[in-house]
Design a protein around this motif. Structure first.
Motif, PDB file in Angstrom:
ATOM      1  N   SER A  12       0.141  -0.445   4.393  1.00 28.77           N
ATOM      2  CA  SER A  12       0.844   0.822   4.575  1.00 28.77           C
ATOM      3  C   SER A  12       2.177   0.834   3.816  1.00 28.77           C
ATOM      4  N   LEU A  13       2.643  -0.356   3.397  1.00 30.59           N
ATOM      5  CA  LEU A  13       3.857  -0.421   2.584  1.00 30.59           C
ATOM      6  C   LEU A  13       3.536  -0.318   1.096  1.00 30.59           C
ATOM      7  N   GLY A  14       2.272  -0.070   0.782  1.00 26.18           N
ATOM      8  CA  GLY A  14       1.888   0.115  -0.609  1.00 26.18           C
ATOM      9  C   GLY A  14       1.375  -1.141  -1.283  1.00 26.18           C
ATOM     10  N   MET A  15       1.163  -2.206  -0.486  1.00 26.07           N
ATOM     11  CA  MET A  15       0.612  -3.421  -1.097  1.00 26.07           C
ATOM     12  C   MET A  15      -0.890  -3.270  -1.286  1.00 26.07           C
ATOM     13  N   LEU A  46      -2.302  -8.571  -2.951  1.00 23.31           N
ATOM     14  CA  LEU A  46      -0.883  -8.872  -2.702  1.00 23.31           C
ATOM     15  C   LEU A  46      -0.640  -9.076  -1.214  1.00 23.31           C
ATOM     16  N   ARG A  48       3.165   4.125  -0.969  1.00 22.92           N
ATOM     17  CA  ARG A  48       4.560   3.782  -1.222  1.00 22.92           C
ATOM     18  C   ARG A  48       5.489   4.872  -0.705  1.00 22.92           C
ATOM     19  N   ILE A  82       5.155   4.395   7.632  1.00 27.19           N
ATOM     20  CA  ILE A  82       4.519   4.485   8.948  1.00 27.19           C
ATOM     21  C   ILE A  82       5.067   3.369   9.839  1.00 27.19           C
ATOM     22  N   PHE A 134       4.307   1.466  13.587  1.00 33.75           N
ATOM     23  CA  PHE A 134       3.187   1.306  14.506  1.00 33.75           C
ATOM     24  C   PHE A 134       3.662   1.034  15.936  1.00 33.75           C
ATOM     25  N   ALA A 142       8.567  -5.223   0.608  1.00 34.19           N
ATOM     26  CA  ALA A 142       7.829  -4.228  -0.190  1.00 34.19           C
ATOM     27  C   ALA A 142       8.608  -3.755  -1.422  1.00 34.19           C
ATOM     28  N   ARG A 152      12.171  -1.311   7.708  1.00 36.63           N
ATOM     29  CA  ARG A 152      11.224  -1.798   6.702  1.00 36.63           C
ATOM     30  C   ARG A 152      10.500  -0.625   6.039  1.00 36.63           C
ATOM     31  N   ALA A 153      10.108   0.367   6.851  1.00 37.56           N
ATOM     32  CA  ALA A 153       9.419   1.531   6.279  1.00 37.56           C
ATOM     33  C   ALA A 153      10.383   2.356   5.423  1.00 37.56           C
ATOM     34  N   MET A 183      11.257   1.665   1.507  1.00 40.43           N
ATOM     35  CA  MET A 183      10.468   2.192   0.379  1.00 40.43           C
ATOM     36  C   MET A 183      10.910   3.607   0.006  1.00 40.43           C
TER      37      MET A 183
END
Lengths: 217, 256
Positions: free
Chosen positions: A124-127, A131, B86, B90, B92, B110, B158-159, B162
């Protein structure tokens, strides 16, 4: 009881030469097994049906056939197919493949034991899958399976004793040679046992060290 | 221009339909709360929006990218959706922080690994984000040493790292001890105030009332009712909404 101290001591240099061969075979095959096992484990969880099936087929075959039989097959069977391999190559091949089969299943179990939320969060972070596997899932999984992988390495080290049947002058072979010359079983084999034991110690130490360094989480 | 646009979304688990034709739009800068009984499909809806859950049919466009299916009904390649994620943040219910990394490393991961941005710049931003969620002093702590509320705030940071166009919140306070809920909601309130586009699946009616621009009530895999919080929560039109709110806001006497 026919233990003779002088014979024991005199046999040590010859045993040490055999032990060097055993150590070399074990080292190369452990590395080979780790690489194969990592690839196999990733293939098993890749979600690509053909890769998974191929890996499972290899694992089933290699785990189902005794290592000794695999080795003899490569040594005596392959030449009749026109493939003539050196004894040492055969030994490394058989040991690496068999070890790789066991490590494959350990790595697979380790990866599957990591909470699915980790992969979801990473994706969900785009990895991408690869990766996320390399940075997030594998580091946690490998940490977790370090003890069983250490077990496999020790098992492999001791399984190298089988290579004496294809005429490789390993530690066990050195022991049986001395036994034949000197007509004394106990003294040289005490040295053989001692040397196998001593060679497992660095592996035990290495696993313990990695475990404590990676203890976080 | 909608940041999230959903048309006629259908999704089932096996033979059980979970989403039965959901329509939804979220405008830029809007905070929308989705409420509804458990099993109403609201969490599943959120998971469909970033393509982590596949769905059978429907048009989903998030941050300008088709998710799941393209215009002509062609499957969107995984690579394209990975790229789209990216820009879709999200958070959780279960935090899902990376346990082998410190809070700071979680936030930096990320931007450094996916966007390949320079570590020094990313670290400065990550520290600022941790400060924004009130955890500047916990940068070097590992998730196992943080409380649930702290972990969830790191997960929000963390979200945000990005720099997403939209943030999705999936029942982010449901796994928290009651006394830790407030600190997480406070962070989200701040985000809403700063103009972040947010879709929040929640059981926190207080948060929905104060922070949402719009409240959506879902039941049985459908959007039943939506509107400003004062209307949906205060004067619900639909019987099902009234019944749900009655259960949530005035629970029957609970035996100890």
């Amino acid at each position: 009881m026919d233990f003779e101290w002088t014979l024991f001591v005199e046999s040590l240099p010859a045993l040490a030469r055999g032990a060097a061969t055993t150590a070399e075979l074990a080292f190369v095959s452990i590395c080979g097994g780790l690489v194969l096992g990592l690839m196999g484990g990733l293939a098993r969880v890749s979600g690509i049906a053909a890769l998974n099936a191929f890996a499972l087929f290899c694992v089933t075959l290699l785990r189902g056939v005794p290592l000794l039989v695999t080795m003899l097959f490569f040594y005596y069977g392959l030449p009749s197919l026109g493939l003539l391999l050196e004894a040492k190559t055969v030994a490394i091949l058989a040991l690496s493949l068999t070890n790789g089969a066991y490590v494959t299943e350990i790595v697979r179990a380790g990866i599957q034991s990591i909470d699915r939320g980790q992969m979801r969060a990473a994706r969900s972070l785009g990895m991408g899958w690869a990766l996320a596997m390399r940075r997030i899932v594998l580091p946690q999984a490998l940490r977790r399976v370090l003890p069983p992988i250490g077990n496999e390495a020790i098992t492999l080290l001791k399984n190298t004793a089988l290579v004496s049947v294809i005429a490789i002058p390993d530690l066990l072979r050195a022991g049986t040679d001395i036994m034949t010359w000197q007509a004394n079983t106990f003294s040289p084999f005490a040295g053989v046992a001692l040397m196998y034991l001593m060679m497992t110690l660095p592996l035990v130490w290495l696993v313990a060290r990695l475990e404590s360094r990676w203890r976080v989480a | 221009m909608s940041v999230i646009a959903v048309r006629n979304l259908h999704k089932s688990y096996g033979k059980t339909p979970v989403l039965r034709g959901v329509d939804l739009a979220v405008a830029k800068g809007e905070t929308v709360c989705v409420i509804g009984p458990s099993g109403s499909g609201k969490s599943t809806l959120l998971q469909c929006l970033n393509g982590l859950e596949p769905f059978e049919s429907g048009e989903v466009i998030v941050a300008g990218q088709h998710i799941g299916w393209g215009r002509g009904g062609a499957r969107i390649p995984e690579r394209e959706m990975t790229f789209a994620r990216r820009r879709i943040g999200i958070v959780f219910q279960q935090f899902n922080l990376f346990p082998h990394m410190s809070a700071l490393a979680n936030v930096m991961e990320a931007p450094v690994q996916v966007l390949k941005r320079p570590r020094a710049v990313v670290e400065a931003e990550a520290r600022a984000l941790l400060a924004r969620v009130g955890l500047a002093h916990k940068a070097d702590a590992y998730p196992a040493d943080l409380s649930g509320g702290q972990q969830q705030r790191v997960a929000i940071a963390r979200a945000l790292a990005m720099q997403p166009e939209v943030m999705l919140f999936d029942e982010v306070t449901s796994a928290l001890d009651p006394e830790l809920v407030g600190e997480v909601l406070a962070v989200m309130r701040g985000l809403a105030k700063d103009g972040m586009t947010m879709l929040v699946v929640t059981h926190e009616m207080g948060f929905a009332r104060e922070a949402a621009d719009r409240v959506i009530f879902m039941d049985g895999g459908l959007v039943v009712e939506q509107g400003p919080p004062a209307e949906v929560l205060g004067r619900p039109r639909e019987a099902r909404t009234r019944e749900f709110l009655g259960r949530v806001l005035r629970p029957e006497s609970i035996e100890a």
